[in-house]
Design a protein around this motif. Structure first.
Motif, PDB file in Angstrom:
ATOM      1  N   MET A   1     -10.840 -39.177 -33.397  1.00  0.00           N
ATOM      2  CA  MET A   1     -11.983 -40.072 -33.333  1.00  0.00           C
ATOM      3  C   MET A   1     -12.419 -40.359 -34.759  1.00  0.00           C
ATOM      4  SD  MET A   1     -15.582 -39.517 -31.371  1.00  0.00           S
ATOM      5  CE  MET A   1     -16.162 -38.090 -32.222  1.00  0.00           C
ATOM      6  N   SER A   2     -12.663 -41.609 -35.045  1.00  0.00           N
ATOM      7  CA  SER A   2     -13.085 -41.974 -36.395  1.00  0.00           C
ATOM      8  C   SER A   2     -14.515 -41.509 -36.634  1.00  0.00           C
ATOM      9  CB  SER A   2     -12.990 -43.490 -36.581  1.00  0.00           C
ATOM     10  OG  SER A   2     -14.004 -44.131 -35.835  1.00  0.00           O
TER      11      SER A   2
ATOM     12  N   GLU B   1     -20.287 -41.173 -35.432  1.00  0.00           N
ATOM     13  CA  GLU B   1     -21.657 -41.472 -35.859  1.00  0.00           C
ATOM     14  C   GLU B   1     -22.337 -42.419 -34.885  1.00  0.00           C
ATOM     15  OE1 GLU B   1     -21.103 -42.954 -39.808  1.00  0.00           O
ATOM     16  OE2 GLU B   1     -20.780 -40.951 -40.642  1.00  0.00           O
ATOM     17  N   ARG B   2     -21.618 -43.433 -34.430  1.00  0.00           N
ATOM     18  CA  ARG B   2     -22.191 -44.389 -33.469  1.00  0.00           C
ATOM     19  C   ARG B   2     -22.558 -43.695 -32.168  1.00  0.00           C
ATOM     20  NH1 ARG B   2     -18.289 -49.100 -32.446  1.00  0.00           N
ATOM     21  NH2 ARG B   2     -19.627 -49.209 -30.643  1.00  0.00           N
ATOM     22  N   LEU B   3     -21.671 -42.838 -31.679  1.00  0.00           N
ATOM     23  CA  LEU B   3     -21.949 -42.122 -30.439  1.00  0.00           C
ATOM     24  C   LEU B   3     -23.149 -41.201 -30.601  1.00  0.00           C
ATOM     25  CD1 LEU B   3     -18.346 -41.304 -29.216  1.00  0.00           C
ATOM     26  CD2 LEU B   3     -20.020 -42.753 -28.045  1.00  0.00           C
ATOM     27  N   ARG B   4     -23.220 -40.494 -31.728  1.00  0.00           N
ATOM     28  CA  ARG B   4     -24.360 -39.600 -31.965  1.00  0.00           C
ATOM     29  C   ARG B   4     -25.654 -40.401 -32.029  1.00  0.00           C
ATOM     30  NH1 ARG B   4     -25.724 -34.531 -33.073  1.00  0.00           N
ATOM     31  NH2 ARG B   4     -23.611 -33.746 -33.143  1.00  0.00           N
TER      32      ARG B   4
ATOM     33  N   ILE C   1     -20.302 -33.591 -30.225  1.00  0.00           N
ATOM     34  CA  ILE C   1     -19.646 -34.707 -29.542  1.00  0.00           C
ATOM     35  C   ILE C   1     -18.184 -34.678 -29.961  1.00  0.00           C
ATOM     36  CG2 ILE C   1     -19.406 -37.213 -29.386  1.00  0.00           C
ATOM     37  CD1 ILE C   1     -22.343 -37.491 -29.932  1.00  0.00           C
ATOM     38  N   ALA C   2     -17.283 -34.801 -28.989  1.00  0.00           N
ATOM     39  CA  ALA C   2     -15.854 -34.848 -29.307  1.00  0.00           C
ATOM     40  C   ALA C   2     -15.167 -35.800 -28.339  1.00  0.00           C
ATOM     41  CB  ALA C   2     -15.235 -33.466 -29.206  1.00  0.00           C
TER      42      ALA C   2
ATOM     43  N   GLU D   1     -23.393 -49.437 -20.270  1.00  0.00           N
ATOM     44  CA  GLU D   1     -24.005 -50.709 -20.698  1.00  0.00           C
ATOM     45  C   GLU D   1     -23.664 -51.074 -22.147  1.00  0.00           C
ATOM     46  OE1 GLU D   1     -28.540 -49.788 -22.113  1.00  0.00           O
ATOM     47  OE2 GLU D   1     -28.167 -49.663 -19.968  1.00  0.00           O
ATOM     48  N   THR D   2     -22.959 -50.211 -22.851  1.00  0.00           N
ATOM     49  CA  THR D   2     -22.571 -50.489 -24.237  1.00  0.00           C
ATOM     50  C   THR D   2     -21.048 -50.463 -24.352  1.00  0.00           C
ATOM     51  OG1 THR D   2     -22.526 -48.191 -24.968  1.00  0.00           O
ATOM     52  CG2 THR D   2     -24.661 -49.331 -25.067  1.00  0.00           C
ATOM     53  N   ASP D   3     -20.549 -50.815 -25.513  1.00  0.00           N
ATOM     54  CA  ASP D   3     -19.106 -50.736 -25.757  1.00  0.00           C
ATOM     55  C   ASP D   3     -18.767 -49.575 -26.700  1.00  0.00           C
ATOM     56  OD1 ASP D   3     -20.090 -51.673 -28.151  1.00  0.00           O
ATOM     57  OD2 ASP D   3     -18.529 -53.194 -28.397  1.00  0.00           O
ATOM     58  N   ALA D   4     -19.616 -48.557 -26.712  1.00  0.00           N
ATOM     59  CA  ALA D   4     -19.450 -47.441 -27.643  1.00  0.00           C
ATOM     60  C   ALA D   4     -18.109 -46.723 -27.472  1.00  0.00           C
ATOM     61  CB  ALA D   4     -20.596 -46.447 -27.491  1.00  0.00           C
ATOM     62  N   MET D   5     -17.585 -46.685 -26.257  1.00  0.00           N
ATOM     63  CA  MET D   5     -16.289 -46.044 -26.020  1.00  0.00           C
ATOM     64  C   MET D   5     -15.142 -47.041 -26.027  1.00  0.00           C
ATOM     65  SD  MET D   5     -16.547 -42.799 -25.890  1.00  0.00           S
ATOM     66  CE  MET D   5     -14.957 -42.369 -25.193  1.00  0.00           C
TER      67      MET D   5
END
Length: 169
Positions: free
Chosen positions: A1-2, A7-10, A27-28, A66-70
């Motif tokens: 994971m980059s 950082e975005r996920l956190r 988070i992993a 609802e987001t494109d975080a993944m």
């Protein structure tokens, strides 16, 4: 994971976890075959029971949907707690481990297994168990003296100093 995705996920998930009265510990994102697994580790000073885990899991799942975080593609969300042999990396981890047996890797080399008695901003007061009939000894460890610390599982720990369990008293 980059790092950017982490950082975005956190940034996305931490406020939601906090709103549930929990701390976001880790988070992993791991690849399992063609699927991805997002593992979120949460905890609190009072612990996290299954109901709290389920509640935070629903909140996180809704936000991720609802987001494109993944990104595109399937993934599985797993929410859990740090486990019995948790690594102590934050001040709050040491506070939560008060009364527990911990294996300390010392910065100067060597290791020490001791029970955490108290924690303050500078370090921990511990009790080193006695060996071969000797009495336990008290010791002070500054956080700077600790390279790594991990809680140890105890199977035969007595509930109080007299050795009696509460229901036997």
């Amino acid at each position: 994971m980059s790092t950017t995705q982490s950082e975005r996920l956190r940034e996305l998930l931490e406020p939601l976890v906090t709103s549930q009265g929990l701390d976001l510990e880790e988070i992993a994102v791991d690849s399992v075959g063609r699927k991805r697994v997002l593992r979120v580790v949460v905890d609190s000073d009072t612990g996290a029971d299954l109901d709290r885990i389920a509640d935070v899991s629903r909140v996180l799942s809704a936000k991720l949907d609802e987001t494109d975080a993944m990104g595109e593609g399937e993934y599985t969300l797993e929410v859990g707690t740090p486990g019995a042999e948790r690594l102590l990396t934050e001040h709050r981890h040491y506070v939560r481990a008060t009364g527990r047996l911990v294996k300390f890797q010392l910065a100067q080399g060597g290791e020490l297994v001791a029970r955490i008695l108290t924690v303050d901003d500078e370090g921990v007061d511990v009790e080193v168990p006695g060996v071969r009939g000797r009495r336990p000894t008290a010791r002070r460890l500054a956080f700077g003296d600790v390279a790594r610390a991990r809680v140890q599982v105890e199977f035969n720990r007595k509930d109080d100093e007299s050795g009696q369990k509460e229901e036997e008293a």
